[in-house]
Design an enzyme around this catalytic site. Structure first.
Site, mmCIF file in Angstrom:
data_model
loop_
_atom_site.group_PDB
_atom_site.id
_atom_site.type_symbol
_atom_site.label_atom_id
_atom_site.label_comp_id
_atom_site.label_asym_id
_atom_site.label_seq_id
_atom_site.Cartn_x
_atom_site.Cartn_y
_atom_site.Cartn_z
ATOM 1 N N HIS A 184 1.033 -1.375 0.636
ATOM 2 C CA HIS A 184 0.335 -0.271 0.496
ATOM 3 C C HIS A 184 0.691 0.976 0.446
ATOM 4 C CE1 HIS A 184 -2.950 3.061 1.184
ATOM 5 N NE2 HIS A 184 -3.964 2.040 1.374
ATOM 6 N N ARG A 228 -6.340 10.658 -0.551
ATOM 7 C CA ARG A 228 -5.706 10.854 -1.968
ATOM 8 C C ARG A 228 -7.056 10.759 -2.669
ATOM 9 N NH1 ARG A 228 -2.227 6.532 -3.577
ATOM 10 N NH2 ARG A 228 -2.943 5.486 -1.621
#
Ligand code: FAD
Length: 422
Positions: A78, A101
Site C-alpha cells: 500500500h 488521495r
C-alpha cells in the site's frame, strides 16, 4: 492456535493446536478443515496489520499438509503507511487510507516537488497501488525523502470541516498525535498490505489434499498479480459461503467421511511443542521474526533484483539455522506463539524469495529492476510444493482462462478513478 494439520499428505483428518490462555493442547478430529488463517504480509518489517497476524500460518499449514502453494511472490504494498520514525514505532506501516488521495491529497517529496507528475502525469496520486508505491520508494531511494524516511501527503488545501467530515478517522488519529491535517502534511511510505499468493484451490476453495479447503487471504488465485482495493472483503464473504456449502455437501455425502486419525503424527508433533516450550536457547522468537522481516524488507521489497534476492535466501538459511537454538517462554507466553509463527514464516518467506527470483519479469505487484517489462512467456503461476524429504520444489502452471462474465468485464475496460476501500 492451530499448529499443525493432521494429514497423511493426501487427506486431512483434523488439526492440532493449543489453548493460548491455558496452554493445554487441542486435537480436532474432523472430516474437513477450512483454513481461513489470513495471509503473510506481516513477514515484512513495515506492514499494515498487527504483528501477530498475517505471519503465513494459513499457507504454511496447508503446505506442510501436502497442498500446493502459488503466487507467493505477488505482494501488494500500500503506498501510504504511517512512518514510524515520525509517529512512533507502534504506528509504523499502519494505513493512511487511500481516501486521503481520493479526496484530493497530494504527494510531495522533501524538495517540495509533486513527483507523481513525473511517474504518472494522467492518473497522478490515484494511479494503481503498485505504481504509486514504486514512485514513492524511488523518491526515497534517490535521497528526496523526508529525514524520517517518507514523503509528504498533503491535504491541507482542503478546509478543516471538509477533512473532518470526509476523513474523520484519519483526522482524529493524526490530531491525537499532535498533527493537524488541515494545516500540515503527514509523512507516509509504502507498507506491505496484501499477499495475492497462497494455497491453490478450485473454485470451491478445495485444495489438492482431500478434505482441506482454503479461503480468504490464505487462498491463491483470486486477485491475479495485483488486488484491487475492496476486493478482499468481497472475497472472504463469497468464498466463505461457497466453501461452506461445498463442505456441507461433502460431509453429508455417502462414504466420504475420512477414517479415524492415527495417533503417531499427533504425538510426534506435540512432543516437538513440548520441547519448544521453555527452551533455553540463545535467540528469542521475537528477535528471529524481526530479523526475518528485515530480510524480506531489504531483499524482496517493492523493486527487486536478482543479487538482493539471492542474498535474501542466504540470510534466511543462516537465520533458520540459528533459529534451531531458540529461547522460548511457556505455552501461554507470546514468545511461544511467535516461535510457532516463526516456523510458518520460514516456509512462506522461502517461497516468496524463490518465486521472486524465478519470475524474471515485472508483472502486477512483482517488480524486478533487472527485468522491468512484462514477459508474455511468464503468463504462468509459480507453484511451491513440498518434496518427500521436506525440501521446497517450484513448478509452473498455466493459469485458467477467465469465465465469459469476467472476460466481458475486463474487455469493458473500466477505469478505477476513485479509491475508498483498502
Ligand atoms: C488495515 C487494513 C485495512 C484493510 N482494508 C480493507 C478494505 O477496506 N477492503 C478490503 O477488501 N480489504 C481490506 N483489507 C484486507 C482484508 O482486510 C484482508 O485481506 C481480509 O481481512 C482477510 O480475511 P481473512 O478472513 O482471509 O483473514 P484474516 O482477517 O486475517 O483472519 C484470519 C484469522 O485467522 C486467525 N489465525 C491466524 N493464524 C491462526 C492459527 N495458526 N490458528 C488459529 N487461528 C489463526 C487470525 O487470528 C485471524 O482471526 C485491509 C487489511 C488491513 C490490514
Amino acid at each position: 492456535m492451530i499448529t499443525k494439520l493432521l494429514s497423511d499428505g493426501s487427506r486431512v483428518y483434523g488439526a492440532l493446536g493449543y489453548d493460548m490462555d491455558e496452554g493445554t493442547y487441542l486435537l480436532f478430529n474432523t472430516g474437513a478443515v477450512i483454513l481461513a488463517a489470513g495471509g503473510y504480509t506481516a513477514l515484512y518489517d513495515r506492514h499494515s496489520s498487527r504483528d501477530d497476524e498475517n505471519t503465513g500460518d494459513g499457507p504454511a499449514l496447508a503446505y506442510e499438509a501436502g497442498a500446493t502453494l502459488a503466487d507467493i511472490e505477488f505482494v501488494q504494498f500500500h503506498p501510504t503507511g504511517m512512518v514510524g520514525d515520525r509517529y512512533g514505532e507502534d504506528w509504523d506501516g499502519r494505513l493512511v487510507t487511500e481516501a486521503v488521495r481520493g479526496e484530493g491529497g497530494r504527494l510531495f517529496n522533501a524538495e517540495g516537488e509533486r513527483f507523481m507528475e513525473e511517474y504518472s502525469p494522467d492518473q497522478m496520486e490515484l494511479d494503481a497501488r503498485d505504481v504509486v508505491a514504486r514512485a514513492i520508494e524511488s523518491e526515497i531511494e534517490a535521497g528526496r525523502g523526508t529525514e524520517n524516511g517518507g514523503v509528504y501527503l498533503d491535504i491541507s488545501h482542503r478546509d478543516r470541516a471538509f477533512i473532518k467530515e470526509r476523513l474523520p478517522r484519519m483526522y482524529e488519529r493524526f490530531d491525537s498525535l499532535g498533527v493537524d491535517m488541515s494545516t500540515e502534511p503527514v509523512e507516509v511510505a509504502p507498507t506491505s498490505h496484501y499477499g495475492m499468493g497462497g494455497v491453490v484451490t478450485d473454485e470451491t476453495g478445495k485444495t489438492d489434499v482431500a478434505g482441506l479447503y482454503a479461503i480468504g487471504e490464505t487462498m491463491a488465485g483470486v486477485h491475479g498479480a495485483n488486488r484491487l482495493g475492496g476486493n478482499s472483503l468481497v472475497e472472504t464473504v463469497v468464498f466463505g459461503k461457497v466453501a461452506g456449502e461445498a463442505v456441507a455437501d461433502r460431509v453429508d455425502g455417502p462414504g466420504e467421511l475420512p477414517a479415524p486419525l492415527g495417533t503417531d503424527l499427533a504425538e510426534r508433533h506435540l512432543a516437538g511443542l513440548d520441547a519448544m516450550a521453555g527452551a533455553d536457547g540463545s535467540l528469542t522468537p521475537e528477535d528471529a521474526l524481526a530479523e526475518l522481516r528485515m530480510i524480506l524488507e531489504t531483499h524482496a521489497g517493492i523493486r527487486r533484483h536478482e543479487t538482493e534476492l539471492r542474498e535474501g535466501l542466504d540470510e534466511l538459511a543462516d537465520l533458520r539455522e540459528r533459529a534451531g537454538d531458540l529461547a522460548v517462554g511457556d505455552r501461554t507466553s507470546q514468545s511461544f506463539e511467535f516461535a510457532v509463527d516463526l516456523g510458518f514464516a520460514f516456509t512462506v518467506a522461502e517461497a516468496l524469495l524463490r518465486g521472486a527470483l524465478e519470475r524474471t519479469e515485472s508483472r502486477g505487484a512483482h517488480y524486478r529492476r533487472d527485468y522491468t517489462d512484462r514477459d508474455p512467456d511468464w503468463r504462468r503461476n509459480i507453484q511451491y510444493l513440498r518434496t518427500a524429504d521436506g525440501e521446497m520444489r517450484t513448478d509452473t502452471a498455466t493459469p485458467g482462462e477467465p469465465s465469459p462474465a469476467i472476460q466481458d468485464a475486463v474487455d469493458a475496460d473500466h477505469e478505477l478513478d476513485y479509491h475508498q476501500l483498502e
